[in-house]
Design a protein around this motif. Structure first.
Motif, PDB file in Angstrom:
ATOM      1  N   LEU A 137       8.599  -7.774  -1.485  1.00  0.00           N
ATOM      2  CA  LEU A 137       8.658  -6.615  -1.101  1.00  0.00           C
ATOM      3  C   LEU A 137       7.702  -5.568  -2.361  1.00  0.00           C
ATOM      4  CD1 LEU A 137      12.568  -6.121  -1.117  1.00  0.00           C
ATOM      5  CD2 LEU A 137      11.027  -6.670   0.696  1.00  0.00           C
ATOM      6  N   MET A 138       6.967  -4.650  -1.740  1.00  0.00           N
ATOM      7  CA  MET A 138       6.227  -3.909  -2.671  1.00  0.00           C
ATOM      8  C   MET A 138       5.656  -2.683  -2.093  1.00  0.00           C
ATOM      9  SD  MET A 138       2.385  -5.726  -2.147  1.00  0.00           S
ATOM     10  CE  MET A 138       3.041  -7.509  -2.464  1.00  0.00           C
ATOM     11  N   PRO A 139       5.560  -1.573  -2.826  1.00  0.00           N
ATOM     12  CA  PRO A 139       4.984  -0.311  -2.126  1.00  0.00           C
ATOM     13  C   PRO A 139       3.946  -0.541  -1.184  1.00  0.00           C
ATOM     14  CG  PRO A 139       5.083  -0.229  -4.459  1.00  0.00           C
ATOM     15  CD  PRO A 139       5.149  -1.782  -4.153  1.00  0.00           C
ATOM     16  N   SER A 140       4.099   0.428  -0.135  1.00  0.00           N
ATOM     17  CA  SER A 140       3.147   0.247   0.847  1.00  0.00           C
ATOM     18  C   SER A 140       1.750   0.508   0.685  1.00  0.00           C
ATOM     19  CB  SER A 140       3.642   1.333   2.132  1.00  0.00           C
ATOM     20  OG  SER A 140       3.426   2.550   1.635  1.00  0.00           O
ATOM     21  N   ARG A 141       1.320   1.421  -0.173  1.00  0.00           N
ATOM     22  CA  ARG A 141      -0.151   1.460  -0.679  1.00  0.00           C
ATOM     23  C   ARG A 141      -0.811   0.095  -1.394  1.00  0.00           C
ATOM     24  NH1 ARG A 141       1.997   6.542  -0.757  1.00  0.00           N
ATOM     25  NH2 ARG A 141       0.914   8.390   0.290  1.00  0.00           N
ATOM     26  N   LEU A 142       0.042  -0.364  -2.178  1.00  0.00           N
ATOM     27  CA  LEU A 142      -0.230  -1.485  -2.814  1.00  0.00           C
ATOM     28  C   LEU A 142      -0.323  -2.561  -1.686  1.00  0.00           C
ATOM     29  CD1 LEU A 142      -0.926  -3.037  -5.441  1.00  0.00           C
ATOM     30  CD2 LEU A 142       1.441  -3.683  -5.621  1.00  0.00           C
ATOM     31  N   ALA A 143       0.394  -2.810  -0.948  1.00  0.00           N
ATOM     32  CA  ALA A 143       0.212  -3.684   0.092  1.00  0.00           C
ATOM     33  C   ALA A 143      -1.024  -3.433   1.108  1.00  0.00           C
ATOM     34  CB  ALA A 143       1.434  -3.625   1.248  1.00  0.00           C
ATOM     35  N   ALA A 144      -1.319  -2.224   1.381  1.00  0.00           N
ATOM     36  CA  ALA A 144      -2.648  -2.076   1.749  1.00  0.00           C
ATOM     37  C   ALA A 144      -3.745  -2.664   1.099  1.00  0.00           C
ATOM     38  CB  ALA A 144      -2.574  -0.334   2.374  1.00  0.00           C
ATOM     39  N   ALA A 145      -3.832  -2.188  -0.413  1.00  0.00           N
ATOM     40  CA  ALA A 145      -4.747  -2.820  -0.953  1.00  0.00           C
ATOM     41  C   ALA A 145      -4.968  -4.442  -0.906  1.00  0.00           C
ATOM     42  CB  ALA A 145      -4.592  -2.556  -2.619  1.00  0.00           C
ATOM     43  N   PHE A 146      -3.733  -4.888  -0.894  1.00  0.00           N
ATOM     44  CA  PHE A 146      -3.748  -6.181  -0.875  1.00  0.00           C
ATOM     45  C   PHE A 146      -4.285  -6.957   0.376  1.00  0.00           C
ATOM     46  CE2 PHE A 146      -0.089  -8.017  -4.067  1.00  0.00           C
ATOM     47  CZ  PHE A 146      -0.687  -7.310  -4.981  1.00  0.00           C
ATOM     48  N   GLN A 147      -3.939  -6.208   1.339  1.00  0.00           N
ATOM     49  CA  GLN A 147      -4.520  -6.662   2.876  1.00  0.00           C
ATOM     50  C   GLN A 147      -6.155  -6.318   2.855  1.00  0.00           C
ATOM     51  OE1 GLN A 147      -3.118  -4.202   6.078  1.00  0.00           O
ATOM     52  NE2 GLN A 147      -2.506  -6.058   7.180  1.00  0.00           N
ATOM     53  N   PRO A 177       6.540 -10.740 -13.351  1.00  0.00           N
ATOM     54  CA  PRO A 177       6.814  -9.657 -14.364  1.00  0.00           C
ATOM     55  C   PRO A 177       5.978  -8.331 -13.454  1.00  0.00           C
ATOM     56  CG  PRO A 177       5.080 -10.937 -15.077  1.00  0.00           C
ATOM     57  CD  PRO A 177       5.760 -11.770 -14.190  1.00  0.00           C
ATOM     58  N   HIS A 178       5.174  -8.583 -12.881  1.00  0.00           N
ATOM     59  CA  HIS A 178       4.187  -7.464 -11.904  1.00  0.00           C
ATOM     60  C   HIS A 178       3.610  -8.026 -10.781  1.00  0.00           C
ATOM     61  CE1 HIS A 178       0.659  -9.889 -13.637  1.00  0.00           C
ATOM     62  NE2 HIS A 178       1.273  -9.789 -14.514  1.00  0.00           N
ATOM     63  N   TYR A 210      -2.980 -10.548   5.245  1.00  0.00           N
ATOM     64  CA  TYR A 210      -1.586 -10.458   5.077  1.00  0.00           C
ATOM     65  C   TYR A 210      -1.082  -9.536   6.279  1.00  0.00           C
ATOM     66  CZ  TYR A 210      -2.883 -11.782   0.461  1.00  0.00           C
ATOM     67  OH  TYR A 210      -3.383 -12.648  -0.700  1.00  0.00           O
ATOM     68  N   ALA A 211       0.211 -10.170   6.564  1.00  0.00           N
ATOM     69  CA  ALA A 211       0.962  -9.305   7.466  1.00  0.00           C
ATOM     70  C   ALA A 211       1.968  -8.383   6.660  1.00  0.00           C
ATOM     71  CB  ALA A 211       1.937 -10.335   8.331  1.00  0.00           C
ATOM     72  N   ILE A 212       2.142  -7.486   7.139  1.00  0.00           N
ATOM     73  CA  ILE A 212       2.879  -6.191   6.650  1.00  0.00           C
ATOM     74  C   ILE A 212       3.984  -5.823   7.565  1.00  0.00           C
ATOM     75  CG2 ILE A 212       2.920  -3.890   5.438  1.00  0.00           C
ATOM     76  CD1 ILE A 212       0.294  -4.400   4.553  1.00  0.00           C
ATOM     77  N   TRP A 213       5.086  -6.055   7.232  1.00  0.00           N
ATOM     78  CA  TRP A 213       6.345  -5.533   7.797  1.00  0.00           C
ATOM     79  C   TRP A 213       6.948  -4.330   7.239  1.00  0.00           C
ATOM     80  CZ3 TRP A 213      10.218 -10.304   8.457  1.00  0.00           C
ATOM     81  CH2 TRP A 213       9.666 -11.024   9.242  1.00  0.00           C
ATOM     82  N   LEU A 251       3.516  11.705  -4.554  1.00  0.00           N
ATOM     83  CA  LEU A 251       3.559  11.374  -3.463  1.00  0.00           C
ATOM     84  C   LEU A 251       4.811  10.604  -3.087  1.00  0.00           C
ATOM     85  CD1 LEU A 251       2.954   7.614  -3.588  1.00  0.00           C
ATOM     86  CD2 LEU A 251       0.640   9.021  -4.228  1.00  0.00           C
ATOM     87  N   SER A 252       5.129  10.490  -1.771  1.00  0.00           N
ATOM     88  CA  SER A 252       6.286   9.461  -1.515  1.00  0.00           C
ATOM     89  C   SER A 252       5.831   8.355  -0.940  1.00  0.00           C
ATOM     90  CB  SER A 252       7.096  10.517  -0.355  1.00  0.00           C
ATOM     91  OG  SER A 252       8.390   9.690  -0.065  1.00  0.00           O
ATOM     92  N   GLU A 253       6.559   7.221  -1.136  1.00  0.00           N
ATOM     93  CA  GLU A 253       6.138   5.901  -1.151  1.00  0.00           C
ATOM     94  C   GLU A 253       7.161   5.164  -0.638  1.00  0.00           C
ATOM     95  OE1 GLU A 253       4.255   3.611  -0.044  1.00  0.00           O
ATOM     96  OE2 GLU A 253       2.884   3.342  -1.898  1.00  0.00           O
ATOM     97  N   ARG A 254       7.052   3.988   0.072  1.00  0.00           N
ATOM     98  CA  ARG A 254       7.978   3.087   0.616  1.00  0.00           C
ATOM     99  C   ARG A 254       7.808   1.791   0.386  1.00  0.00           C
ATOM    100  NH1 ARG A 254       6.842   1.874   5.983  1.00  0.00           N
ATOM    101  NH2 ARG A 254       4.738   2.901   6.520  1.00  0.00           N
ATOM    102  N   TYR A 255       9.053   0.950   0.467  1.00  0.00           N
ATOM    103  CA  TYR A 255       8.526  -0.569   0.167  1.00  0.00           C
ATOM    104  C   TYR A 255       8.522  -1.412   1.657  1.00  0.00           C
ATOM    105  CZ  TYR A 255      10.278  -0.202  -4.632  1.00  0.00           C
ATOM    106  OH  TYR A 255      10.155   0.157  -6.055  1.00  0.00           O
ATOM    107  N   VAL A 256       7.522  -2.320   1.611  1.00  0.00           N
ATOM    108  CA  VAL A 256       7.382  -3.012   2.522  1.00  0.00           C
ATOM    109  C   VAL A 256       7.351  -4.432   2.402  1.00  0.00           C
ATOM    110  CG1 VAL A 256       6.000  -1.255   3.837  1.00  0.00           C
ATOM    111  CG2 VAL A 256       4.891  -2.999   2.415  1.00  0.00           C
TER     112      VAL A 256
END
Length: 146
Positions: free
Chosen positions: A89-99, A72-73, A104-107, A16-21
């Motif tokens: 800054l983190m991968p968008s899928r991880l940010a969605a899991a955190f949300q 470290p992680h 949380y706000a995601i930019w 998959l392709s991912e991006r940082y948010v």
């Protein structure tokens, strides 16, 4: 599994392709702003060292002076972000899991944050090993983007 560019000699299969948010608590004083370069410069950051691309992105945006915490992680970030004015800054899928764990706000800024490909990697000597091949095929079937 993952984004591992140093494994140049390994074989890989794209997943998959991912991006940082950018992630921060929803009631962060800057959360309601538009994610511009100027807004990014006003944030203070927690930096996760296991993803060097995040450090490079902050460096390219001239924001390394805004790093206040290095970790470290990613897994300790939800609580830190919830209780501080730090952003990460983190991968968008991880940010969605955190949300899903909290508010949380995601930019998704259009400047300075790279895209990257996640893959399953293996060394050539395991190319035809039946168990290894079976596991790779299952991983690809479960996680590969259409």
């Amino acid at each position: 599994l993952g984004y591992i560019p140093v494994l140049a000699d390994a074989r890989h299969q794209f997943l998959l392709s991912e991006r940082y948010v950018v992630v921060m608590r929803a009631d962060h004083p800057l959360a309601a702003r538009r994610p511009s370069r100027a807004a990014l410069a006003q944030l203070q950051y927690a930096l996760v060292r296991s993803h060097p691309a995040t450090a490079r992105a902050l460096q390219e945006l001239d924001l390394t002076a805004n790093v206040r915490l290095e970790l470290p992680h990613f897994m300790v970030l939800p609580r830190i972000l919830a209780d501080t004015d730090l952003a990460a800054l983190m991968p968008s899928r991880l940010a969605a899991a955190f949300q899903a764990l909290g508010d949380y706000a995601i930019w998704q800024p259009r400047v300075g944050l790279p895209r990257f490909d996640v893959a399953v990697h293996w060394f050539w000597r395991f190319e035809n090993e039946p168990g290894n091949r079976w596991l790779r095929e299952r991983i690809v079937a479960l996680f590969r983007e259409a």
